[in-house]
Design a protein around this motif. Structure first.
Motif, PDB file in Angstrom:
ATOM      1  N   SER A 135       0.867  -1.170   0.000  1.00 25.48           N
ATOM      2  CA  SER A 135       0.000   0.000   0.000  1.00 25.48           C
ATOM      3  C   SER A 135       0.904   1.221   0.000  1.00 25.48           C
ATOM      4  O   SER A 135       2.066   1.140   0.407  1.00 25.48           O
ATOM      5  N   GLY A 136       0.385   2.340  -0.470  1.00 23.14           N
ATOM      6  CA  GLY A 136       1.242   3.511  -0.522  1.00 23.14           C
ATOM      7  C   GLY A 136       0.482   4.810  -0.644  1.00 23.14           C
ATOM      8  O   GLY A 136      -0.683   4.841  -1.045  1.00 23.14           O
ATOM      9  N   VAL A 137       1.177   5.888  -0.275  1.00 20.90           N
ATOM     10  CA  VAL A 137       0.638   7.233  -0.358  1.00 20.90           C
ATOM     11  C   VAL A 137       1.646   8.101  -1.088  1.00 20.90           C
ATOM     12  O   VAL A 137       2.838   8.058  -0.784  1.00 20.90           O
ATOM     13  N   GLY A 138       1.184   8.842  -2.068  1.00 21.60           N
ATOM     14  CA  GLY A 138       2.085   9.734  -2.789  1.00 21.60           C
ATOM     15  C   GLY A 138       2.295   9.311  -4.224  1.00 21.60           C
ATOM     16  O   GLY A 138       1.348   8.954  -4.931  1.00 21.60           O
ATOM     17  N   GLU A 184       7.281  12.245  13.118  1.00 16.46           N
ATOM     18  CA  GLU A 184       8.020  13.217  12.325  1.00 16.46           C
ATOM     19  C   GLU A 184       7.076  13.875  11.324  1.00 16.46           C
ATOM     20  O   GLU A 184       6.085  13.286  10.902  1.00 16.46           O
ATOM     21  N   PHE A 185       7.391  15.101  10.987  1.00 17.37           N
ATOM     22  CA  PHE A 185       6.615  15.841  10.004  1.00 17.37           C
ATOM     23  C   PHE A 185       7.445  15.943   8.728  1.00 17.37           C
ATOM     24  O   PHE A 185       8.574  16.446   8.743  1.00 17.37           O
ATOM     25  N   ILE A 186       6.896  15.422   7.632  1.00 21.89           N
ATOM     26  CA  ILE A 186       7.630  15.446   6.381  1.00 21.89           C
ATOM     27  C   ILE A 186       6.695  15.788   5.229  1.00 21.89           C
ATOM     28  O   ILE A 186       5.479  15.624   5.326  1.00 21.89           O
ATOM     29  N   SER A 187       7.294  16.258   4.153  1.00 25.11           N
ATOM     30  CA  SER A 187       6.556  16.448   2.911  1.00 25.11           C
ATOM     31  C   SER A 187       7.039  15.338   1.984  1.00 25.11           C
ATOM     32  O   SER A 187       8.068  15.472   1.318  1.00 25.11           O
ATOM     33  N   PRO A 188       6.345  14.219   1.961  1.00 18.76           N
ATOM     34  CA  PRO A 188       6.884  13.037   1.281  1.00 18.76           C
ATOM     35  C   PRO A 188       6.620  13.000  -0.223  1.00 18.76           C
ATOM     36  O   PRO A 188       5.534  13.349  -0.681  1.00 18.76           O
ATOM     37  N   PHE A 189       7.619  12.567  -0.934  1.00 18.08           N
ATOM     38  CA  PHE A 189       7.421  12.199  -2.331  1.00 18.08           C
ATOM     39  C   PHE A 189       6.711  10.851  -2.366  1.00 18.08           C
ATOM     40  O   PHE A 189       5.819  10.615  -3.177  1.00 18.08           O
ATOM     41  N   LEU A 190       7.099   9.987  -1.435  1.00 16.00           N
ATOM     42  CA  LEU A 190       6.560   8.628  -1.418  1.00 16.00           C
ATOM     43  C   LEU A 190       6.593   8.062  -0.004  1.00 16.00           C
ATOM     44  O   LEU A 190       7.592   8.166   0.697  1.00 16.00           O
ATOM     45  N   LEU A 191       5.478   7.464   0.408  1.00 14.05           N
ATOM     46  CA  LEU A 191       5.406   6.641   1.607  1.00 14.05           C
ATOM     47  C   LEU A 191       4.868   5.293   1.151  1.00 14.05           C
ATOM     48  O   LEU A 191       3.693   5.182   0.800  1.00 14.05           O
ATOM     49  N   PHE A 192       5.724   4.304   1.146  1.00 13.64           N
ATOM     50  CA  PHE A 192       5.359   2.999   0.580  1.00 13.64           C
ATOM     51  C   PHE A 192       5.493   1.937   1.666  1.00 13.64           C
ATOM     52  O   PHE A 192       6.531   1.823   2.321  1.00 13.64           O
ATOM     53  N   ILE A 219       9.163   2.383   3.315  1.00 17.71           N
ATOM     54  CA  ILE A 219      10.179   3.198   2.661  1.00 17.71           C
ATOM     55  C   ILE A 219       9.671   4.638   2.628  1.00 17.71           C
ATOM     56  O   ILE A 219       8.535   4.901   2.247  1.00 17.71           O
ATOM     57  N   ILE A 220      10.521   5.544   3.088  1.00 10.89           N
ATOM     58  CA  ILE A 220      10.179   6.966   3.172  1.00 10.89           C
ATOM     59  C   ILE A 220      11.078   7.746   2.224  1.00 10.89           C
ATOM     60  O   ILE A 220      12.301   7.715   2.354  1.00 10.89           O
ATOM     61  N   VAL A 221      10.451   8.398   1.255  1.00  6.06           N
ATOM     62  CA  VAL A 221      11.202   9.234   0.319  1.00  6.06           C
ATOM     63  C   VAL A 221      10.684  10.660   0.476  1.00  6.06           C
ATOM     64  O   VAL A 221       9.525  10.930   0.164  1.00  6.06           O
ATOM     65  N   LEU A 265      -5.470  12.490   1.077  1.00  4.79           N
ATOM     66  CA  LEU A 265      -4.339  12.044   0.272  1.00  4.79           C
ATOM     67  C   LEU A 265      -4.767  10.984  -0.732  1.00  4.79           C
ATOM     68  O   LEU A 265      -5.778  10.302  -0.553  1.00  4.79           O
ATOM     69  N   LYS A 266      -3.970  10.845  -1.766  1.00  5.89           N
ATOM     70  CA  LYS A 266      -4.221   9.791  -2.752  1.00  5.89           C
ATOM     71  C   LYS A 266      -3.451   8.544  -2.323  1.00  5.89           C
ATOM     72  O   LYS A 266      -2.275   8.626  -1.966  1.00  5.89           O
ATOM     73  N   ALA A 267      -4.117   7.403  -2.347  1.00  8.35           N
ATOM     74  CA  ALA A 267      -3.499   6.162  -1.881  1.00  8.35           C
ATOM     75  C   ALA A 267      -3.767   5.019  -2.854  1.00  8.35           C
ATOM     76  O   ALA A 267      -4.644   5.107  -3.714  1.00  8.35           O
ATOM     77  N   GLN A 268      -2.990   3.964  -2.702  1.00  8.03           N
ATOM     78  CA  GLN A 268      -3.203   2.747  -3.482  1.00  8.03           C
ATOM     79  C   GLN A 268      -2.999   1.551  -2.575  1.00  8.03           C
ATOM     80  O   GLN A 268      -2.297   1.616  -1.572  1.00  8.03           O
ATOM     81  N   LYS A 269      -3.635   0.440  -2.943  1.00  9.78           N
ATOM     82  CA  LYS A 269      -3.347  -0.831  -2.271  1.00  9.78           C
ATOM     83  C   LYS A 269      -3.378  -1.949  -3.301  1.00  9.78           C
ATOM     84  O   LYS A 269      -4.278  -2.013  -4.143  1.00  9.78           O
ATOM     85  N   ASP A 270      -2.351  -2.768  -3.243  1.00  7.60           N
ATOM     86  CA  ASP A 270      -2.213  -3.889  -4.177  1.00  7.60           C
ATOM     87  C   ASP A 270      -2.345  -3.460  -5.631  1.00  7.60           C
ATOM     88  O   ASP A 270      -2.973  -4.131  -6.460  1.00  7.60           O
ATOM     89  N   GLY A 271      -1.767  -2.301  -5.937  1.00  6.15           N
ATOM     90  CA  GLY A 271      -1.700  -1.847  -7.322  1.00  6.15           C
ATOM     91  C   GLY A 271      -2.985  -1.282  -7.879  1.00  6.15           C
ATOM     92  O   GLY A 271      -3.125  -1.137  -9.094  1.00  6.15           O
ATOM     93  N   GLU A 272      -3.944  -0.949  -7.001  1.00  7.93           N
ATOM     94  CA  GLU A 272      -5.182  -0.328  -7.451  1.00  7.93           C
ATOM     95  C   GLU A 272      -5.484   0.876  -6.571  1.00  7.93           C
ATOM     96  O   GLU A 272      -5.163   0.886  -5.375  1.00  7.93           O
TER      97      GLU A 272
END
Length: 295
Positions: A135-138, A184-192, A219-221, A265-272
């Motif tokens: 799952s992921g955000v960003g 932590e407060f971050i402006s993430p490119f990717l939270l996976f 993974i935090i980018v 936020l926009k999110a995905q899970k299992d590629g959808e």
């Protein structure tokens, strides 16, 4: 006593035109020892309804025949039950099947199901909804959104979506990220967040992830310059994204993501794409709550 096995087939997974011949199934599962049934999905979400009916009909093994989306729909109905998930990968990415070493060859796949070598794997949860691979955000969620607009579901389409999204991606939202007692407060490119070591197409952001370690790989980018974003994308395609010093890896049992300005936020899970109803995202691991046939 005959073993009841049901097959849920998504005819349009991957390149489409998927078929599972009753003659082929009966060759591996003769009526003397097995009771089999083949069902075809007709619309998004239909696999869930078919699976629930199969459980009521006494199926002991339910085989998802399709891509990660089909597998996710079927598996979501089998959590914390004695019913076993079988997989015949027929999709484009086939991330979970690949992680479990289940080949695309139907005959080999049917043989795996017949052997009934069963193990239990972990699953993830995002706001109460199960996921099995990741799952992921960003950025990844935006790529998935773009990819879903393509009719051609193949690796080249995914690469195209990645570069198209990279070109148009502007993400300045600050999120509050909490895990392992750390905030932590971050402006993430990717939270996976990954439960498995593969996303599909043999690509991976978390190569050390395991389906049986009771942990999620995070993974935090952070927000990066355009040059570094392009560099990260190229490194990812060659499985070398860990070279970028800004990239952080963590193993967690749960995490909380909250948008600082209540943006959804926009999110995905299992590629959808996964539609969120608020700005708060809770992700956690559910250890060994799904039984699955493996080689």
């Amino acid at each position: 006593m005959r073993v009841t096995i049901h097959f849920i087939v998504n005819p349009i997974s991957g390149k489409g035109k998927n078929e599972l011949s009753p003659d082929l199934v009966s060759r591996y599962f003769p009526k003397s020892n097995y009771s089999t049934c083949i069902k075809k999905t007709e619309y998004a979400g239909h696999a869930i309804a078919l699976t629930k009916t199969s459980i009521e009909e006494g199926a002991k093994i339910i085989v998802a025949c399709g891509g990660d989306g089909t597998i996710s729909e079927v598996a979501s109905c089998l959590l914390n039950t004695s019913v076993v998930l079988g997989i015949l990968p027929m999709g484009s990415g086939n991330g979970l099947a690949s992680n479990l070493k289940i080949p695309k060859n139907k005959k080999k796949g049917l043989n795996i199901i017949k052997n009934q070598n069963i193990t239990s794997i972990d699953t993830g949860s995002i706001n109460g909804s199960p996921f099995f691979s990741n799952s992921g955000v960003g950025f990844d969620a935006h790529v998935i959104s773009d990819y879903e607009e393509n009719k051609a579901r193949q690796l080249f389409s995914y690469v195209q979506s990645s570069f198209r999204t990279l070109k148009n991606y502007h993400y300045n939202n600050v999120v509050e990220l909490t895990y392992d007692g750390t905030t932590e407060f971050i402006s993430p490119f990717l939270l996976f967040v990954s439960n498995s070591n593969e996303m599909g197409y043999k690509m991976s952001l978390t190569p050390r992830a395991s389906l049986q370690d009771g942990l999620l790989d995070l993974i935090i980018v952070p927000q990066l310059s355009y040059f570094k974003l392009l560099f990260f994308t190229i490194l990812f395609l060659f499985k070398k994204h860990h070279w970028l010093k800004e990239v952080k890896f963590r193993q967690v049992k749960s995490l909380l993501i909250k948008s600082d300005d209540n943006t959804i936020l926009k999110a995905q899970k299992d590629g959808e794409s996964f539609i969120l109803k608020g700005s708060r995202i809770e992700i956690s691991i559910r250890p060994e709550n799904l039984k699955v046939c493996i080689p």
